[in-house]
Motif scaffolding. Structure first.
Motif, PDB file in Angstrom:
ATOM      1  N   LEU A  98       0.937  -1.312  -0.002  1.00 47.39           N
ATOM      2  CA  LEU A  98       0.021   0.061  -0.106  1.00 47.39           C
ATOM      3  C   LEU A  98       0.918   1.259  -0.075  1.00 47.39           C
ATOM      4  O   LEU A  98       0.242   2.243  -0.237  1.00 47.39           O
ATOM      5  CB  LEU A  98      -0.877   0.063   1.063  1.00 47.39           C
ATOM      6  CG  LEU A  98      -1.857  -0.907   1.376  1.00 47.39           C
ATOM      7  CD1 LEU A  98      -2.661  -0.788   2.620  1.00 47.39           C
ATOM      8  CD2 LEU A  98      -2.964  -1.009  -0.135  1.00 47.39           C
ATOM      9  N   PHE A  99       2.101   1.212   0.277  1.00 47.23           N
ATOM     10  CA  PHE A  99       3.053   2.342   0.403  1.00 47.23           C
ATOM     11  C   PHE A  99       3.720   2.379  -0.802  1.00 47.23           C
ATOM     12  O   PHE A  99       4.712   3.153  -0.967  1.00 47.23           O
ATOM     13  CB  PHE A  99       3.782   2.235   1.633  1.00 47.23           C
ATOM     14  CG  PHE A  99       3.228   2.183   2.881  1.00 47.23           C
ATOM     15  CD1 PHE A  99       3.271   3.422   3.431  1.00 47.23           C
ATOM     16  CD2 PHE A  99       2.974   0.997   3.560  1.00 47.23           C
ATOM     17  CE1 PHE A  99       2.711   3.500   4.858  1.00 47.23           C
ATOM     18  CE2 PHE A  99       2.314   1.204   4.863  1.00 47.23           C
ATOM     19  CZ  PHE A  99       2.274   2.492   5.400  1.00 47.23           C
ATOM     20  N   GLN A 100       3.351   2.053  -1.899  1.00 52.34           N
ATOM     21  CA  GLN A 100       3.949   2.297  -3.167  1.00 52.34           C
ATOM     22  C   GLN A 100       3.603   3.760  -3.714  1.00 52.34           C
ATOM     23  O   GLN A 100       2.835   4.326  -2.979  1.00 52.34           O
ATOM     24  CB  GLN A 100       3.151   1.205  -4.148  1.00 52.34           C
ATOM     25  CG  GLN A 100       1.549   1.565  -4.375  1.00 52.34           C
ATOM     26  CD  GLN A 100       0.845   0.765  -5.452  1.00 52.34           C
ATOM     27  OE1 GLN A 100       1.679   0.332  -6.318  1.00 52.34           O
ATOM     28  NE2 GLN A 100      -0.150   0.465  -5.295  1.00 52.34           N
ATOM     29  N   GLY A 101       4.319   3.923  -4.690  1.00 50.17           N
ATOM     30  CA  GLY A 101       4.116   5.412  -5.243  1.00 50.17           C
ATOM     31  C   GLY A 101       5.459   6.111  -5.590  1.00 50.17           C
ATOM     32  O   GLY A 101       6.376   6.096  -4.756  1.00 50.17           O
ATOM     33  N   ASN A 102       5.584   6.508  -6.940  1.00 46.74           N
ATOM     34  CA  ASN A 102       6.594   7.247  -7.320  1.00 46.74           C
ATOM     35  C   ASN A 102       6.520   8.546  -6.520  1.00 46.74           C
ATOM     36  O   ASN A 102       5.464   9.393  -6.450  1.00 46.74           O
ATOM     37  CB  ASN A 102       6.209   7.549  -8.724  1.00 46.74           C
ATOM     38  CG  ASN A 102       7.294   8.484  -9.591  1.00 46.74           C
ATOM     39  OD1 ASN A 102       7.356   9.692  -9.399  1.00 46.74           O
ATOM     40  ND2 ASN A 102       8.543   8.001 -10.068  1.00 46.74           N
ATOM     41  N   LEU A 103       7.795   9.026  -6.308  1.00 41.64           N
ATOM     42  CA  LEU A 103       7.903  10.259  -5.406  1.00 41.64           C
ATOM     43  C   LEU A 103       7.336  11.323  -6.239  1.00 41.64           C
ATOM     44  O   LEU A 103       6.639  12.213  -5.355  1.00 41.64           O
ATOM     45  CB  LEU A 103       9.370  10.404  -4.941  1.00 41.64           C
ATOM     46  CG  LEU A 103       9.613  11.583  -4.119  1.00 41.64           C
ATOM     47  CD1 LEU A 103       8.936  11.378  -2.510  1.00 41.64           C
ATOM     48  CD2 LEU A 103      11.089  12.007  -3.991  1.00 41.64           C
ATOM     49  N   LEU A 104       7.403  11.943  -7.110  1.00 44.10           N
ATOM     50  CA  LEU A 104       7.077  12.873  -7.840  1.00 44.10           C
ATOM     51  C   LEU A 104       5.704  12.677  -8.197  1.00 44.10           C
ATOM     52  O   LEU A 104       4.959  13.850  -7.920  1.00 44.10           O
ATOM     53  CB  LEU A 104       7.645  12.816  -9.258  1.00 44.10           C
ATOM     54  CG  LEU A 104       8.941  13.410  -9.356  1.00 44.10           C
ATOM     55  CD1 LEU A 104       9.487  13.357 -10.879  1.00 44.10           C
ATOM     56  CD2 LEU A 104       9.460  15.085  -8.933  1.00 44.10           C
ATOM     57  N   THR A 105       5.131  11.703  -8.416  1.00 44.69           N
ATOM     58  CA  THR A 105       3.423  11.481  -8.343  1.00 44.69           C
ATOM     59  C   THR A 105       2.983  11.805  -6.954  1.00 44.69           C
ATOM     60  O   THR A 105       2.055  12.590  -6.990  1.00 44.69           O
ATOM     61  CB  THR A 105       3.052  10.126  -8.775  1.00 44.69           C
ATOM     62  OG1 THR A 105       3.787   9.688 -10.058  1.00 44.69           O
ATOM     63  CG2 THR A 105       1.625   9.967  -9.016  1.00 44.69           C
ATOM     64  N   VAL A 106       3.422  11.154  -6.085  1.00 46.43           N
ATOM     65  CA  VAL A 106       3.323  11.281  -4.685  1.00 46.43           C
ATOM     66  C   VAL A 106       3.137  12.903  -4.444  1.00 46.43           C
ATOM     67  O   VAL A 106       2.023  13.555  -3.760  1.00 46.43           O
ATOM     68  CB  VAL A 106       3.754  10.628  -3.564  1.00 46.43           C
ATOM     69  CG1 VAL A 106       3.274  11.254  -2.155  1.00 46.43           C
ATOM     70  CG2 VAL A 106       3.596   9.033  -3.753  1.00 46.43           C
ATOM     71  N   VAL A 107       4.218  13.414  -4.615  1.00 51.71           N
ATOM     72  CA  VAL A 107       4.203  15.159  -4.366  1.00 51.71           C
ATOM     73  C   VAL A 107       3.196  15.805  -5.092  1.00 51.71           C
ATOM     74  O   VAL A 107       2.561  16.743  -4.559  1.00 51.71           O
ATOM     75  CB  VAL A 107       5.527  15.393  -4.464  1.00 51.71           C
ATOM     76  CG1 VAL A 107       5.707  17.016  -4.297  1.00 51.71           C
ATOM     77  CG2 VAL A 107       6.617  14.907  -3.567  1.00 51.71           C
ATOM     78  N   PHE A 125      -7.256   7.062  -2.514  1.00 56.46           N
ATOM     79  CA  PHE A 125      -6.654   5.816  -2.243  1.00 56.46           C
ATOM     80  C   PHE A 125      -7.160   4.565  -3.169  1.00 56.46           C
ATOM     81  O   PHE A 125      -6.625   3.957  -3.521  1.00 56.46           O
ATOM     82  CB  PHE A 125      -7.143   5.549  -0.568  1.00 56.46           C
ATOM     83  CG  PHE A 125      -6.390   4.108  -0.147  1.00 56.46           C
ATOM     84  CD1 PHE A 125      -5.362   3.780  -0.378  1.00 56.46           C
ATOM     85  CD2 PHE A 125      -7.375   3.196   0.305  1.00 56.46           C
ATOM     86  CE1 PHE A 125      -4.655   2.611   0.113  1.00 56.46           C
ATOM     87  CE2 PHE A 125      -6.992   1.967   0.706  1.00 56.46           C
ATOM     88  CZ  PHE A 125      -5.646   1.483   0.650  1.00 56.46           C
ATOM     89  N   TYR A 126      -8.739   4.573  -3.293  1.00 57.55           N
ATOM     90  CA  TYR A 126      -9.207   3.929  -4.430  1.00 57.55           C
ATOM     91  C   TYR A 126      -8.496   3.963  -5.631  1.00 57.55           C
ATOM     92  O   TYR A 126      -8.064   3.068  -6.153  1.00 57.55           O
ATOM     93  CB  TYR A 126     -10.875   4.150  -4.390  1.00 57.55           C
ATOM     94  CG  TYR A 126     -11.520   3.160  -5.534  1.00 57.55           C
ATOM     95  CD1 TYR A 126     -11.917   1.811  -4.879  1.00 57.55           C
ATOM     96  CD2 TYR A 126     -11.824   3.691  -6.788  1.00 57.55           C
ATOM     97  CE1 TYR A 126     -12.654   1.259  -5.880  1.00 57.55           C
ATOM     98  CE2 TYR A 126     -12.584   2.812  -7.524  1.00 57.55           C
ATOM     99  CZ  TYR A 126     -12.855   1.637  -7.178  1.00 57.55           C
ATOM    100  OH  TYR A 126     -13.492   0.855  -7.720  1.00 57.55           O
ATOM    101  N   TRP A 127      -8.267   5.050  -6.169  1.00 57.98           N
ATOM    102  CA  TRP A 127      -7.699   5.386  -7.476  1.00 57.98           C
ATOM    103  C   TRP A 127      -6.235   4.925  -7.637  1.00 57.98           C
ATOM    104  O   TRP A 127      -5.871   4.443  -8.414  1.00 57.98           O
ATOM    105  CB  TRP A 127      -8.178   6.973  -7.730  1.00 57.98           C
ATOM    106  CG  TRP A 127      -7.543   7.171  -9.339  1.00 57.98           C
ATOM    107  CD1 TRP A 127      -7.692   6.655 -10.361  1.00 57.98           C
ATOM    108  CD2 TRP A 127      -6.817   8.271  -9.631  1.00 57.98           C
ATOM    109  NE1 TRP A 127      -7.083   7.383 -11.474  1.00 57.98           N
ATOM    110  CE2 TRP A 127      -6.456   8.441 -11.081  1.00 57.98           C
ATOM    111  CE3 TRP A 127      -6.009   9.280  -8.887  1.00 57.98           C
ATOM    112  CZ2 TRP A 127      -5.714   9.402 -11.782  1.00 57.98           C
ATOM    113  CZ3 TRP A 127      -5.287  10.237  -9.446  1.00 57.98           C
ATOM    114  CH2 TRP A 127      -5.058  10.291 -10.750  1.00 57.98           C
ATOM    115  N   THR A 128      -5.514   5.369  -6.639  1.00 54.01           N
ATOM    116  CA  THR A 128      -4.003   5.161  -6.704  1.00 54.01           C
ATOM    117  C   THR A 128      -3.587   3.802  -6.359  1.00 54.01           C
ATOM    118  O   THR A 128      -2.602   3.209  -6.501  1.00 54.01           O
ATOM    119  CB  THR A 128      -3.526   6.447  -5.960  1.00 54.01           C
ATOM    120  OG1 THR A 128      -3.686   6.131  -4.608  1.00 54.01           O
ATOM    121  CG2 THR A 128      -3.553   7.707  -6.501  1.00 54.01           C
TER     122      THR A 128
END
Length: 199
Positions: free
Chosen positions: A48-57, A161-164
């Motif tokens: 659940l902690f996935q995610g590209n840093l730029l996308t997250v920011v 959260f549902y989308w990402t």
């Protein structure tokens, strides 16, 4: 709700902040305990902690900006008493140094998002998780505009959260919202204090 306001009124600002930390610790503990039942393996939880840093920011920054702008717009549109939470938010943020404000907002964002999004939403879905999140803000129940605002923010975070599929995005978005609004509240209070000293 009146009883809650009376209890809050009797607390010092420091006690109020400590109560916020206590409630968040309970939520975090609950999230950790429930995660043992919700996830088959720790790897499922960690995913659940996935995610590209730029996308997250950028995504978190955009969503947080929209929510803060709506809050500020509401202040201009609605009467002050419709948005009055009894001064609780001001009392929580006004005496905090900036590092302490950041720490409090980080604890709140992590605890609430892990419980409501990672655990409850993963188990019961978006509607239940977002509704329960809105209902824990019990002090807003007799303030329809504030309550609707919290509901919309809750469903937006749930939708995010549902989308990402990333709890990192919702934690960072929640953190940014609280930090920005906390800094606005703190700065307004400090300006008020300066004005009263000058007079």
């Amino acid at each position: 709700m009146r009883k809650q306001r009376e209890i809050v009124a009797e607390l010092t600002d420091r006690q109020l902040v400590l109560n916020v930390y206590l409630s968040q610790f309970i939520m975090l503990l609950l999230a950790i305990i429930l995660s043992f039942f919700v996830f088959d393996h720790w790897i499922d939880f960690l995913e659940l902690f996935q995610g590209n840093l730029l996308t997250v920011v950028f995504l978190s920054g955009a969503i947080a900006t929209v929510i803060v702008m709506v809050d500020l717009l509401m202040e201009r549109v609605f009467p002050k008493e419709w948005l009055d939470d009894g001064g609780i938010n001001e009392r929580v943020f006004r005496g905090l140094t900036i590092p302490k404000l950041f720490l409090l907002c980080a604890v709140v964002a992590i605890a609430e998002e892990l419980l409501f999004r990672a655990v409850i939403q993963s188990t019961f879905g978006l509607i239940i998780a977002s509704s329960v999140f809105a209902l824990i803000h019990i002090r807003y129940l007799d303030k329809p505009v504030l309550f609707i605002n919290v509901c919309l923010a809750s469903f937006l975070l749930g939708g995010l959260f549902y989308w990402t599929g990333s709890i990192t995005v919702t934690i960072f978005t929640h953190f940014l919202i609280d930090v920005i609004l906390g800094l606005i509240i703190r700065n307004r209070y400090l300006k008020q204090v300066k004005r009263s000293v000058v007079k």
